[in-house]
Design an enzyme around this catalytic site. Structure first.
Site, mmCIF file in Angstrom:
data_model
loop_
_atom_site.group_PDB
_atom_site.id
_atom_site.type_symbol
_atom_site.label_atom_id
_atom_site.label_comp_id
_atom_site.label_asym_id
_atom_site.label_seq_id
_atom_site.Cartn_x
_atom_site.Cartn_y
_atom_site.Cartn_z
ATOM 1 N N SER A 130 -29.703 27.544 3.446
ATOM 2 C CA SER A 130 -29.275 28.571 2.508
ATOM 3 C C SER A 130 -30.058 28.444 1.194
ATOM 4 O O SER A 130 -31.283 28.511 1.207
ATOM 5 C CB SER A 130 -27.754 28.483 2.309
ATOM 6 O OG SER A 130 -27.261 29.622 1.646
ATOM 7 N N ASP A 199 -24.093 36.290 10.538
ATOM 8 C CA ASP A 199 -23.999 35.817 9.150
ATOM 9 C C ASP A 199 -23.745 37.001 8.220
ATOM 10 O O ASP A 199 -24.580 37.888 8.085
ATOM 11 C CB ASP A 199 -25.312 35.119 8.770
ATOM 12 C CG ASP A 199 -25.216 34.326 7.468
ATOM 13 O OD1 ASP A 199 -24.403 34.690 6.608
ATOM 14 O OD2 ASP A 199 -25.972 33.350 7.329
ATOM 15 N N HIS A 228 -22.547 32.071 8.659
ATOM 16 C CA HIS A 228 -23.350 31.327 7.696
ATOM 17 C C HIS A 228 -23.079 29.818 7.723
ATOM 18 O O HIS A 228 -23.998 29.024 7.503
ATOM 19 C CB HIS A 228 -23.074 31.858 6.283
ATOM 20 C CG HIS A 228 -24.040 31.356 5.258
ATOM 21 N ND1 HIS A 228 -25.373 31.683 5.272
ATOM 22 C CD2 HIS A 228 -23.871 30.528 4.184
ATOM 23 C CE1 HIS A 228 -25.983 31.108 4.252
ATOM 24 N NE2 HIS A 228 -25.097 30.385 3.580
#
Length: 253
Positions: A130, A199, A228
């Site tokens: 991320s 996600d 995610h």
């Protein structure tokens, strides 16, 4: 740095003092080291064996290293050594997070591995998840490594802001940019891009944009049904096989 960054970009949690080594069943070595600009940082090092590949892990924007213990355990089961650290302002690490600060923190972690532990760059694979994907790519642009793994990445903070706020340019109010996509065309080391196809925080289209911008050699791995935060759980054995196989090839290259 905008004050709004502290509310919208960084979400650290305070440290919880417990016997994490016993609770996790992992031989967690506590490491204190300095960031590239001198901030005092904390991390865990887990050594598989003296000649194992070493994963330098740049985590996402929320929580601390504590929140990665389950995932860490699985990586260690692959026979990998792992250095998982907290950015400034996260957990036990000192300071306040900022974009340049996080970049400096990753440099400090890398320098700890290469200078203190005497680990050769060709044994190091940089892993960023991320927000950490942008940190990992920045580090790869500054320091040599065998490979780069980017999981659930996004092109820039601006792209994420536009997606979540109906195209409004709210990123103008933020100081952080994290322009991962600008660094990728210059990175020639092997790359693996991982993304969950469900996600809803960082859509898979962002992962594809990152992959398309990356210079070969590169590999794409989409995880069916993953969102995610559960990529490694939903991906299961296939996820870890992809992870391990990529590292094996990168180290051997």
């Amino acid at each position: 740095m905008s004050l709004l960054d502290q509310f919208f970009v960084y979400h650290p949690e305070p440290w919880q003092e417990r016997d994490w080594a016993s609770l996790s069943g992992l031989p967690l070595e506590e490491v204190w080291f300095q960031s590239g600009d001198g901030a005092k940082l904390f991390g865990w090092y887990v050594e598989a064996r003296a000649d194992a590949a070493v994963v330098l892990w740049c985590h996402g924007n929320a929580g601390t290293v504590i929140n990665r213990l389950e995932n860490l355990r699985e990586l260690c089961r692959l026979g990998l050594s792992v250095f998982l650290f907290d950015y400034r302002g996260y957990g036990r690490s000192q300071g306040r997070p900022s974009e340049d600060g996080l970049y400096q923190d990753a440099i400090g972690a890398y320098d700890y591995l290469t200078r203190v532990r005497q680990i050769r760059p060709e044994r190091i694979v940089i892993f960023g998840r991320s927000l950490g994907a942008a940190v990992a790519a920045d580090l790869a642009s500054m320091k040599p490594a065998a490979g780069l793994i980017l999981e659930s990445p996004f092109p820039s903070i601006a792209a994420v802001a536009r997606h979540h706020y109906g195209g409004m340019p709210v990123h103008w109010l933020l100081g952080a940019e994290f322009k991962l996509i600008d660094r990728l065309p210059q990175l020639s080391l092997p790359k693996l891009v991982i993304h969950g196809d469900q996600d809803d925080i960082i859509p898979i289209e962002f992962g594809r944009q990152v992959f398309e911008a990356a210079k070969p050699p590169k590999q794409w791995y989409a995880i069916a049904g993953a969102d995610h935060n559960n990529t490694y759980q939903v991906g299961g054995r296939v996820y870890f096989r992809q992870f391990a196989d990529f590292i094996r090839r990168a180290i051997a290259a």
